[in-house]
Design an enzyme around this catalytic site. Structure first.
Site, PDB file in Angstrom:
ATOM      1  N   THR A  90      18.562   8.415   7.351  1.00  0.00           N
ATOM      2  CA  THR A  90      17.868   9.561   7.932  1.00  0.00           C
ATOM      3  C   THR A  90      16.552   9.761   7.183  1.00  0.00           C
ATOM      4  O   THR A  90      16.496   9.636   5.961  1.00  0.00           O
ATOM      5  CB  THR A  90      18.753  10.820   7.789  1.00  0.00           C
ATOM      6  OG1 THR A  90      20.036  10.523   8.352  1.00  0.00           O
ATOM      7  CG2 THR A  90      18.149  11.999   8.516  1.00  0.00           C
TER       8      THR A  90
ATOM      9  N   TYR B 198      27.539  -3.834   5.290  1.00  0.00           N
ATOM     10  CA  TYR B 198      28.886  -3.580   5.822  1.00  0.00           C
ATOM     11  C   TYR B 198      29.031  -4.064   7.260  1.00  0.00           C
ATOM     12  O   TYR B 198      30.124  -4.401   7.694  1.00  0.00           O
ATOM     13  CB  TYR B 198      29.190  -2.083   5.759  1.00  0.00           C
ATOM     14  CG  TYR B 198      29.499  -1.610   4.366  1.00  0.00           C
ATOM     15  CD1 TYR B 198      30.788  -1.695   3.864  1.00  0.00           C
ATOM     16  CD2 TYR B 198      28.498  -1.107   3.540  1.00  0.00           C
ATOM     17  CE1 TYR B 198      31.087  -1.265   2.581  1.00  0.00           C
ATOM     18  CE2 TYR B 198      28.784  -0.679   2.250  1.00  0.00           C
ATOM     19  CZ  TYR B 198      30.077  -0.762   1.784  1.00  0.00           C
ATOM     20  OH  TYR B 198      30.365  -0.339   0.512  1.00  0.00           O
TER      21      TYR B 198
ATOM     22  N   ASP C 297      19.205 -11.470   3.155  1.00  0.00           N
ATOM     23  CA  ASP C 297      18.974 -10.104   2.669  1.00  0.00           C
ATOM     24  C   ASP C 297      17.878 -10.157   1.604  1.00  0.00           C
ATOM     25  O   ASP C 297      17.766 -11.134   0.868  1.00  0.00           O
ATOM     26  CB  ASP C 297      20.266  -9.526   2.069  1.00  0.00           C
ATOM     27  CG  ASP C 297      20.280  -7.998   2.077  1.00  0.00           C
ATOM     28  OD1 ASP C 297      21.116  -7.425   2.795  1.00  0.00           O
ATOM     29  OD2 ASP C 297      19.451  -7.395   1.361  1.00  0.00           O
TER      30      ASP C 297
ATOM     31  N   ALA D  67      22.674  -8.115   4.908  1.00  0.00           N
ATOM     32  CA  ALA D  67      24.021  -8.565   4.548  1.00  0.00           C
ATOM     33  C   ALA D  67      24.857  -7.389   4.077  1.00  0.00           C
ATOM     34  O   ALA D  67      25.422  -7.408   2.997  1.00  0.00           O
ATOM     35  CB  ALA D  67      23.938  -9.641   3.456  1.00  0.00           C
TER      36      ALA D  67
ATOM     37  N   ASN E 111      19.490  -1.335   7.132  1.00  0.00           N
ATOM     38  CA  ASN E 111      19.878   0.071   7.089  1.00  0.00           C
ATOM     39  C   ASN E 111      18.845   0.964   7.773  1.00  0.00           C
ATOM     40  O   ASN E 111      17.650   0.698   7.735  1.00  0.00           O
ATOM     41  CB  ASN E 111      20.144   0.519   5.655  1.00  0.00           C
ATOM     42  CG  ASN E 111      19.271  -0.196   4.654  1.00  0.00           C
ATOM     43  OD1 ASN E 111      18.880  -1.347   4.855  1.00  0.00           O
ATOM     44  ND2 ASN E 111      18.926   0.487   3.590  1.00  0.00           N
TER      45      ASN E 111
ATOM     46  N   PHE F 180      31.081  11.464  20.030  1.00  0.00           N
ATOM     47  CA  PHE F 180      32.377  11.860  20.613  1.00  0.00           C
ATOM     48  C   PHE F 180      33.487  11.762  19.568  1.00  0.00           C
ATOM     49  O   PHE F 180      34.343  12.636  19.476  1.00  0.00           O
ATOM     50  CB  PHE F 180      32.748  10.960  21.803  1.00  0.00           C
ATOM     51  CG  PHE F 180      32.100  11.329  23.113  1.00  0.00           C
ATOM     52  CD1 PHE F 180      30.756  11.642  23.190  1.00  0.00           C
ATOM     53  CD2 PHE F 180      32.847  11.337  24.284  1.00  0.00           C
ATOM     54  CE1 PHE F 180      30.150  11.965  24.398  1.00  0.00           C
ATOM     55  CE2 PHE F 180      32.255  11.658  25.503  1.00  0.00           C
ATOM     56  CZ  PHE F 180      30.915  11.970  25.565  1.00  0.00           C
TER      57      PHE F 180
ATOM     58  N   PHE G  28      30.736  -1.672  16.908  1.00  0.00           N
ATOM     59  CA  PHE G  28      31.648  -0.522  16.902  1.00  0.00           C
ATOM     60  C   PHE G  28      32.722  -0.618  15.834  1.00  0.00           C
ATOM     61  O   PHE G  28      33.657   0.184  15.822  1.00  0.00           O
ATOM     62  CB  PHE G  28      32.304  -0.373  18.280  1.00  0.00           C
ATOM     63  CG  PHE G  28      31.341   0.001  19.369  1.00  0.00           C
ATOM     64  CD1 PHE G  28      30.923   1.315  19.521  1.00  0.00           C
ATOM     65  CD2 PHE G  28      30.836  -0.963  20.230  1.00  0.00           C
ATOM     66  CE1 PHE G  28      30.024   1.668  20.525  1.00  0.00           C
ATOM     67  CE2 PHE G  28      29.933  -0.618  21.237  1.00  0.00           C
ATOM     68  CZ  PHE G  28      29.525   0.695  21.386  1.00  0.00           C
TER      69      PHE G  28
ATOM     70  N   CYS H 114      27.875   6.642   9.294  1.00  0.00           N
ATOM     71  CA  CYS H 114      27.431   6.723  10.693  1.00  0.00           C
ATOM     72  C   CYS H 114      27.450   8.109  11.329  1.00  0.00           C
ATOM     73  O   CYS H 114      26.472   8.512  11.941  1.00  0.00           O
ATOM     74  CB  CYS H 114      28.274   5.798  11.556  1.00  0.00           C
ATOM     75  SG  CYS H 114      27.951   4.079  11.233  1.00  0.00           S
TER      76      CYS H 114
HETATM   77  C1  UDX Z   1      32.830   4.892  12.636  1.00  0.00           C
HETATM   78  C2  UDX Z   1      33.301   4.523  14.046  1.00  0.00           C
HETATM   79  O1  UDX Z   1      34.731   4.675  14.137  1.00  0.00           O
HETATM   80  C3  UDX Z   1      32.905   3.105  14.383  1.00  0.00           C
HETATM   81  O2  UDX Z   1      33.270   2.790  15.718  1.00  0.00           O
HETATM   82  C4  UDX Z   1      31.413   2.955  14.190  1.00  0.00           C
HETATM   83  O3  UDX Z   1      31.023   1.608  14.435  1.00  0.00           O
HETATM   84  C5  UDX Z   1      30.993   3.368  12.783  1.00  0.00           C
HETATM   85  O4  UDX Z   1      31.436   4.694  12.508  1.00  0.00           O
HETATM   86  P1  UDX Z   1      33.712   4.419  10.177  1.00  0.00           P
HETATM   87  O5  UDX Z   1      32.754   5.484   9.781  1.00  0.00           O
HETATM   88  O6  UDX Z   1      33.675   3.126   9.442  1.00  0.00           O
HETATM   89  O7  UDX Z   1      33.533   4.053  11.726  1.00  0.00           O
HETATM   90  O8  UDX Z   1      35.230   4.982  10.035  1.00  0.00           O
HETATM   91  P2  UDX Z   1      36.117   5.961  10.926  1.00  0.00           P
HETATM   92  O9  UDX Z   1      37.475   5.407  10.971  1.00  0.00           O
HETATM   93  O10 UDX Z   1      35.502   6.272  12.232  1.00  0.00           O
HETATM   94  O11 UDX Z   1      36.197   7.286  10.048  1.00  0.00           O
HETATM   95  C6  UDX Z   1      35.067   8.134   9.871  1.00  0.00           C
HETATM   96  C7  UDX Z   1      35.470   9.374   9.098  1.00  0.00           C
HETATM   97  O12 UDX Z   1      36.296  10.212   9.893  1.00  0.00           O
HETATM   98  C8  UDX Z   1      36.284   9.079   7.836  1.00  0.00           C
HETATM   99  O13 UDX Z   1      35.857   9.917   6.801  1.00  0.00           O
HETATM  100  C9  UDX Z   1      37.696   9.397   8.254  1.00  0.00           C
HETATM  101  O14 UDX Z   1      38.518   9.744   7.185  1.00  0.00           O
HETATM  102  C10 UDX Z   1      37.473  10.565   9.184  1.00  0.00           C
HETATM  103  N1  UDX Z   1      38.571  10.765  10.146  1.00  0.00           N
HETATM  104  C11 UDX Z   1      38.861   9.802  11.051  1.00  0.00           C
HETATM  105  C12 UDX Z   1      39.285  11.956  10.140  1.00  0.00           C
HETATM  106  O15 UDX Z   1      39.027  12.846   9.335  1.00  0.00           O
HETATM  107  N2  UDX Z   1      40.291  12.135  11.064  1.00  0.00           N
HETATM  108  C13 UDX Z   1      40.607  11.185  11.994  1.00  0.00           C
HETATM  109  O16 UDX Z   1      41.514  11.420  12.803  1.00  0.00           O
HETATM  110  C14 UDX Z   1      39.865   9.976  11.988  1.00  0.00           C
HETATM  111  P1  ADP Z   2      25.099  -1.261   7.278  1.00  0.00           P
HETATM  112  O1  ADP Z   2      26.246  -0.369   6.896  1.00  0.00           O
HETATM  113  O2  ADP Z   2      24.382  -0.814   8.521  1.00  0.00           O
HETATM  114  O3  ADP Z   2      25.455  -2.707   7.340  1.00  0.00           O
HETATM  115  P2  ADP Z   2      23.921  -1.661   4.643  1.00  0.00           P
HETATM  116  O4  ADP Z   2      23.062  -0.701   3.871  1.00  0.00           O
HETATM  117  O5  ADP Z   2      25.286  -1.985   4.165  1.00  0.00           O
HETATM  118  O6  ADP Z   2      23.984  -1.075   6.136  1.00  0.00           O
HETATM  119  O7  ADP Z   2      23.174  -3.048   4.814  1.00  0.00           O
HETATM  120  C1  ADP Z   2      21.828  -3.189   5.164  1.00  0.00           C
HETATM  121  C2  ADP Z   2      21.219  -4.340   4.359  1.00  0.00           C
HETATM  122  O8  ADP Z   2      19.942  -4.650   4.909  1.00  0.00           O
HETATM  123  C3  ADP Z   2      21.000  -4.060   2.877  1.00  0.00           C
HETATM  124  O9  ADP Z   2      21.713  -5.001   2.108  1.00  0.00           O
HETATM  125  C4  ADP Z   2      19.468  -4.225   2.682  1.00  0.00           C
HETATM  126  O10 ADP Z   2      19.134  -4.836   1.451  1.00  0.00           O
HETATM  127  C5  ADP Z   2      19.097  -5.119   3.852  1.00  0.00           C
HETATM  128  N1  ADP Z   2      17.697  -5.040   4.252  1.00  0.00           N
HETATM  129  C6  ADP Z   2      16.954  -3.928   4.482  1.00  0.00           C
HETATM  130  N2  ADP Z   2      15.702  -4.248   4.869  1.00  0.00           N
HETATM  131  C7  ADP Z   2      15.639  -5.613   4.897  1.00  0.00           C
HETATM  132  C8  ADP Z   2      14.615  -6.573   5.230  1.00  0.00           C
HETATM  133  N3  ADP Z   2      13.409  -6.191   5.646  1.00  0.00           N
HETATM  134  N4  ADP Z   2      14.925  -7.896   5.108  1.00  0.00           N
HETATM  135  C9  ADP Z   2      16.152  -8.286   4.711  1.00  0.00           C
HETATM  136  N5  ADP Z   2      17.141  -7.445   4.398  1.00  0.00           N
HETATM  137  C10 ADP Z   2      16.906  -6.120   4.491  1.00  0.00           C
END
Ligand code: UDX
Ligand code: ADP
Ligand code: UDX
Length: 484
Positions: free
Chosen positions: A94, A15, A37, A13, A91, A226, A162, A276
């Site tokens: 790394t 992001y 979760d 549960a 999650n 990219f 995405f 990401c």
């Molecule tokens: C990213 C991808 O956009 C999304 O498709 C994927 O599913 C998850 O990773 P996110 O990390 O949530 O999403 O935000 P994003 O808007 O991509 O920004 C990432 C980082 O790049 C931020 O720190 C943002 O401030 C920075 N950024 C973005 C820049 O510095 N310049 C830009 O022009 C765009």
């Molecule tokens: P993302 O940004 O990919 O959604 P998060 O860290 O926000 O990643 O969410 C991942 C969630 O998955 C966390 O709330 C964590 O507690 C949950 N989680 C991890 N392992 C398990 C598991 N085996 N069963 C249920 N929930 C889990």
């Protein structure tokens, strides 16, 4: 005819899982969606008025669906065993130790989820990879499931998400595309169709792409690589702009007008953050190395190196501008989240910038409209290993950093400060009363805009010495020692 109500369960549960399932529930009243979760506190928050994540529009959607066809529960096994489709959105940090440490994805949470699915299932299931995973993870998951199958049929799909944080709801409602990868067998194709039917409630057919499993998995890593590469490209240009007197905003605009390049995602910044980009590129690099492709690995590594360079460059610029020392000087930090409209701080450039300034003995006063004091203290005290792993699995309670105070107002943060750094592009930072801020700061008063949100000319007229990424330098800054 017997129309069976489809049941969906999402493990994780976070992001991704939370918002995605909320939109499925909103758009598919005939589907029952359970989000589960292992973190009881996270589930409790989803069931309360204070959702665990800040995302514009999310609260409305959750309030409409919660208790109707959207449920948040910590009874993981019950909901998994009842579901027809199980999304796995746990999650994948790394790896910090052992083989591939620092690069490979840690699939511990994924594997334990897969084993749990195998343990509790009593009926056939479609298992959907939602969290970004290394290529060929589906194959490993398939093995875990089928080796423990008790005659149950599992179909594995890859359906990477995405959405970007801060715009998650809009991204989910109007996706550029939905990508579904599956096996090329009849069973695989049937599973793809079942998932397509879910998205078809609100996404038009031409935006639903189907591929084989590996293409879907790799596409997600490639898309993030990219996107990050564009930012490192423009950030590399920003350094050259500062050295030559070109303006990176003008360069981005001119370059982006080429329809082959496009105007989006070309904003120079203090560096990219988020859960990401770095993680996925490190993963890609590791996969290339494991497949005997060191040249390809080297190519992508540069994207991260330039990002680290950009963060360092910013810190050096601050220190060198302020007479080569920030020791015991108060520096206001406006914005800590990795981008605007989120409270998320994972991999935020603010962590590295703040640590850099603290390393030079600065005193920091930090303001972010969505990040809590606790979170900031945790980010600045814990090492990477700790904050890569879920809070609720941690035992040690963090100590606080003495030289850091977290305040709830930009004016408070900047009072008596020698300099201010803007590290997140929150809209409110554009409309602050900078005259008032200037009057309450030490002189000379410095602004270091890591997101190019302020109007440089106006601030210079007020009396500030202003540094903006990739913009022609103030005469003051030009006279300071060169920045590495
Ligand atoms: C990213 C991808 O956009 C999304 O498709 C994927 O599913 C998850 O990773 P996110 O990390 O949530 O999403 O935000 P994003 O808007 O991509 O920004 C990432 C980082 O790049 C931020 O720190 C943002 O401030 C920075 N950024 C973005 C820049 O510095 N310049 C830009 O022009 C765009
Ligand atoms: P993302 O940004 O990919 O959604 P998060 O860290 O926000 O990643 O969410 C991942 C969630 O998955 C966390 O709330 C964590 O507690 C949950 N989680 C991890 N392992 C398990 C598991 N085996 N069963 C249920 N929930 C889990
Ligand atoms: C290029 C720029 O496109 C143009 O704007 C600039 O003014 C001059 O340089 P040109 O070299 O004539 O134009 O052709 P272009 O279409 O860009 O192709 C360059 C090379 O890239 C070709 O060898 C082409 O085959 C190759 N290419 C192009 C690819 O391999 N893949 C692609 O997707 C596009």
């Amino acid at each position: 005819s017997s129309i069976k109500m489809v049941k969906i369960c999402c493990i994780g549960a976070g992001y991704v899982g939370g918002p995605t399932m909320a939109i499925i529930a909103l758009k598919c009243p005939s589907i029952q969606v359970a989000v589960v979760d292992i973190s009881v506190s996270r589930i409790n928050a989803w069931n309360s008025d204070q959702l665990p994540i800040y995302e514009p529009g999310l609260e409305d959607v959750v309030k409409q669906c919660r208790g109707r066809n959207l449920f948040f529960s910590s009874d993981v096994e019950k909901h998994v065993s009842e579901a027809d489709i199980v999304f796995v959105s746990v999650n994948t940090p790394t790896k910090t130790q052992g083989l591939g440490a620092g690069k490979a994805a840690d699939l511990t949470y994924w594997e334990s989820a897969a084993r749990m699915i195998a343990d509790v299932s009593k009926s056939d299931k479609i298992v959907v990879e939602k969290s970004t995973v290394p290529v060929k993870t589906a194959e490993a998951i398939e093995k875990i499931l089928t080796h423990n199958s008790k005659g149950i049929n599992y179909q594995i799909l890859s359906n990477p998400e995405f959405l970007a944080e801060g715009t998650a709801i809009q991204d989910l409602l109007h996706p550029d595309r939905v990508l579904i990868g599956g096996r090329e067998t009849p069973g695989g194709q049937k599973a793809i169709q079942a998932l397509k039917d879910v998205y078809a409630h609100w996404v038009t057919e031409d935006r639903i792409i189907t591929t084989n499993l590996w293409s879907a998995e790799l596409s997600k890593l490639a898309a993030n690589a990219f996107l990050a590469q564009r930012i490192s490209s423009v950030n590399a240009m920003s350094a050259l702009c500062e050295a030559t007197g070109a303006d990176v905003t003008e360069v981005s605009f001119a370059v982006g007008k080429d329809t082959r390049i496009g105007p989006k995602f070309l904003n120079a910044s203090v560096g990219f953050g988020g859960s990401c980009f770095q993680k996925d590129i490190l993963n890609l690099v590791y996969i290339c190395e494991c497949n005997g492709l060191p040249e390809v690995a080297e190519y992508w590594k540069q994207v991260i190196k330039v990002n680290d360079y950009q963060k360092n460059r910013f810190v050096n610029r601050v220190v060198s501008s302020m007479f080569n020392t920030v020791s015991n000087k108060k520096i206001a930090i406006l914005g800590f989240a990795f981008k605007k409209d989120t409270g998320d701080t994972r991999e935020t450039p603010a962590i590295d910038v703040c640590k850099g300034l603290l390393g030079d003995k600065a005193r920091l006063s930090i303001y972010d409209p969505q990040v809590t004091d606790d979170q900031i203290q945790r980010d600045l005290t814990m090492n990477k290993f700790d904050w890569d792993h879920p809070i609720h699995l941690q035992l040690a309670s963090p100590t606080t950093v003495k030289q850091v105070s977290v305040v709830w107002d930009a004016y408070e943060a900047t009072k008596d400060a020698h300099g201010l750094c803007i590290l997140t592009e929150w809209d409110e930072f554009k409309t602050l009363d900078y005259k008032r801020i200037y009057n309450n700061m030490q002189k000379p008063a410095f602004v270091f805009d890591g997101r190019n949100v302020v109007n440089m000319e106006q601030l210079r007229e007020i009396g500030f010495i202003v540094y903006s990424i990739g913009k022609p330098l103030d005469p003051w800054l030009k006279d300071m020692p060169a920045v590495a």
